[in-house]
Design an enzyme around this catalytic site. Structure first.
Site, PDB file in Angstrom:
ATOM      1  N   ARG A  94      31.058  43.168  34.575  1.00 51.68           N
ATOM      2  CA  ARG A  94      31.861  42.043  34.081  1.00 51.68           C
ATOM      3  C   ARG A  94      30.980  40.846  33.706  1.00 51.68           C
ATOM      4  NH1 ARG A  94      35.991  38.274  37.457  1.00 51.68           N
ATOM      5  NH2 ARG A  94      37.225  37.453  35.718  1.00 51.68           N
TER       6      ARG A  94
ATOM      7  N   HIS B 224      31.288  38.704  30.235  1.00 51.18           N
ATOM      8  CA  HIS B 224      31.572  37.269  30.254  1.00 51.18           C
ATOM      9  C   HIS B 224      30.409  36.451  29.719  1.00 51.18           C
ATOM     10  CE1 HIS B 224      35.413  36.851  32.751  1.00 51.18           C
ATOM     11  NE2 HIS B 224      35.304  38.121  32.410  1.00 51.18           N
TER      12      HIS B 224
ATOM     13  N   VAL C 119      30.741  34.265  25.435  1.00 48.36           N
ATOM     14  CA  VAL C 119      30.637  32.803  25.370  1.00 48.36           C
ATOM     15  C   VAL C 119      29.300  32.447  24.722  1.00 48.36           C
ATOM     16  CG1 VAL C 119      30.752  30.653  26.659  1.00 48.36           C
ATOM     17  CG2 VAL C 119      32.012  32.653  27.475  1.00 48.36           C
TER      18      VAL C 119
ATOM     19  N   GLY D 132      27.406  34.091  22.870  1.00 43.99           N
ATOM     20  CA  GLY D 132      26.451  35.173  22.751  1.00 43.99           C
ATOM     21  C   GLY D 132      25.801  35.615  24.048  1.00 43.99           C
TER      22      GLY D 132
ATOM     23  N   ASP E 174      23.223  35.503  26.107  1.00 42.52           N
ATOM     24  CA  ASP E 174      22.043  34.658  26.350  1.00 42.52           C
ATOM     25  C   ASP E 174      21.831  34.319  27.815  1.00 42.52           C
ATOM     26  OD1 ASP E 174      24.173  32.963  26.763  1.00 42.52           O
ATOM     27  OD2 ASP E 174      23.480  31.391  25.402  1.00 42.52           O
TER      28      ASP E 174
ATOM     29  N   ASN F 267      36.544  32.334  35.246  1.00 37.79           N
ATOM     30  CA  ASN F 267      35.415  32.743  36.075  1.00 37.79           C
ATOM     31  C   ASN F 267      35.457  32.198  37.493  1.00 37.79           C
ATOM     32  OD1 ASN F 267      34.290  34.068  33.863  1.00 37.79           O
ATOM     33  ND2 ASN F 267      33.010  32.321  33.279  1.00 37.79           N
TER      34      ASN F 267
ATOM     35  N   HIS G   8      38.280  48.007  32.691  1.00 35.40           N
ATOM     36  CA  HIS G   8      39.189  47.723  33.806  1.00 35.40           C
ATOM     37  C   HIS G   8      39.590  48.993  34.547  1.00 35.40           C
ATOM     38  CE1 HIS G   8      40.569  43.556  32.106  1.00 35.40           C
ATOM     39  NE2 HIS G   8      39.368  43.537  32.653  1.00 35.40           N
ATOM     40  N   THR G   9      38.884  50.079  34.279  1.00 30.66           N
ATOM     41  CA  THR G   9      39.087  51.298  35.046  1.00 30.66           C
ATOM     42  C   THR G   9      38.443  51.212  36.421  1.00 30.66           C
ATOM     43  OG1 THR G   9      38.902  53.713  34.967  1.00 30.66           O
ATOM     44  CG2 THR G   9      37.005  52.463  34.202  1.00 30.66           C
TER      45      THR G   9
ATOM     46  N   ASP H 288      42.678  49.505  38.582  1.00 29.53           N
ATOM     47  CA  ASP H 288      43.094  50.892  38.345  1.00 29.53           C
ATOM     48  C   ASP H 288      43.573  51.458  39.673  1.00 29.53           C
ATOM     49  OD1 ASP H 288      43.390  53.593  37.960  1.00 29.53           O
ATOM     50  OD2 ASP H 288      41.423  53.909  37.047  1.00 29.53           O
TER      51      ASP H 288
ATOM     52  N   SER I 238      42.191  55.376  40.518  1.00 28.25           N
ATOM     53  CA  SER I 238      40.797  55.625  40.933  1.00 28.25           C
ATOM     54  C   SER I 238      40.029  54.317  40.794  1.00 28.25           C
ATOM     55  CB  SER I 238      40.165  56.734  40.085  1.00 28.25           C
ATOM     56  OG  SER I 238      40.321  56.461  38.702  1.00 28.25           O
TER      57      SER I 238
ATOM     58  N   ASP J 200      36.422  56.104  34.656  1.00 24.10           N
ATOM     59  CA  ASP J 200      37.037  57.273  34.034  1.00 24.10           C
ATOM     60  C   ASP J 200      38.113  56.803  33.063  1.00 24.10           C
ATOM     61  OD1 ASP J 200      39.226  56.520  35.678  1.00 24.10           O
ATOM     62  OD2 ASP J 200      38.544  57.843  37.282  1.00 24.10           O
TER      63      ASP J 200
END
Length: 329
Positions: A61, A65, A69, A71, A73, A95, A194-195, A247, A250, A255
């Protein structure tokens, strides 16, 4: 993960020179200056993830994130320092209190500075560890393009404007992705991250208890039995920082169950379920394809990650190579 999930070199070349243009990112960027960068990062991330199963999703994540924002960097890693013109993206609504994984990034950076001082950027560490995290959780591998440099500033307001929100409509989501030259396929594939991972109750409580500002009303797209599960996990007046599996099938594996959940109206975030519940939208067929074919999802996700990782990358003499990922030099 087995090599069959690795993006073929020919396709990688097409992405590099066709889609990516003159970004100057290459998979062998550190082959002579820091050849063990991936081995070092993987070792430390594997070790840290043994004591926190959530870590791989958190690190993945961070890269997302960061890139969304201004690029890719490394700006998401900067602590607020107004004297240096750094507002701190960590304090943005999307955040604040929910991002994690900073400590293992610090550990990796310290280890790399010990063997390759001033060579590997924090932005590249995020790209490398995102791929490792997905692979460790059972997802695809891909050749990570490297050569990014670190930005010298961060902007909280830009983060608030650019990062997706749980209640975002499909039009808003599409716009936020298209601003980075990411199309509908990228939107659906990258949402598949988001799995694995968790979300705070603050992100869904209105959806299940106060939809459209009406007390006691819920989002009608939520499957009834699943709605009751979410209400038990995030009761009205409960802790906004309590965690829910993104999820439920699982939660710690990478997956295609995420897409199967959407087909059953069991998406946790409104911005997830809307990919399937928007009648006639091109996202619906993509959800169905990925739910039916995990290999296709893996291939598409890897391509979209390579594409996202090139967003406004600083290269050459732009930016800097931070000595400490939390502050500018």
């Amino acid at each position: 993960m087995v090599k069959s999930n690795t993006i073929p070199s020919l396709l990688l070349s097409i992405l590099m020179f066709g889609v990516l243009g003159n970004a100057q990112l290459t998979s062998d960027f550190y082959s002579t200056t820091c050849p063990n960068v991936t081995v070092i990062a993987r070792g430390l991330l594997e070790q840290a993830s043994r004591s926190d199963v959530r870590l791989t999703a958190q690190v993945m994540r961070l890269h997302f994130h960061d890139c969304f924002v201004n690029g890719c960097d490394g700006s998401v890693l900067l602590d607020a320092a107004l004297a240096d013109g750094v507002e701190g993206e960590k304090e943005a609504f999307q955040n604040a209190g929910s991002l994690g994984g900073f400590e293992v990034i610090d550990e990796i950076k310290t280890a790399l500075e010990n063997v390759c001082p001033g060579v590997v950027s924090c932005a590249d560490i995020l790209a490398i560890t995102a791929e490792i995290s997905v692979s460790l959780a059972g997802g695809p591998s891909w050749n990570v393009l490297l050569g990014r440099r670190d930005g010298r500033t961060a902007n909280r307001d830009d983060a608030v404007a650019a990062l997706p929100l749980g209640p975002d409509s499909l039009d808003i989501l599409t716009t936020k992705f298209s601003e980075h030259n990411l199309d509908t396929t990228d939107l659906v594939a990258l949402s598949g991250a988001h799995t694995f991972g968790r979300v705070q109750c603050a992100a869904i409580t209105n959806r299940v208890n106060n939809f459209d500002g009406i007390n006691g009303q819920s989002d009608p797209s939520v499957e009834p039995a699943f709605l009751q599960t979410l209400r038990r996990q995030c009761p009205r007046g409960g802790s906004p920082t309590a965690l829910v599996n993104l999820d439920p099938t699982s939660p710690d594996s990478f997956d295609n169950d995420y897409f199967k959940n959407l087909q059953n109206n069991r998406g946790v975030l409104e911005s997830d379920q809307i990919l399937f519940s928007s009648r006639g939208a091109p996202t619906v067929s993509l959800v169905n394809r990925f739910a039916e074919n995990q290999s296709e999802f893996f291939r598409t996700f890897a391509r979209s990650m390579i594409k996202m990782g090139n967003v406004k990358a600083l290269t050459g003499t732009e930016g800097e190579i931070r000595r400490d990922c939390r502050r500018v030099n």
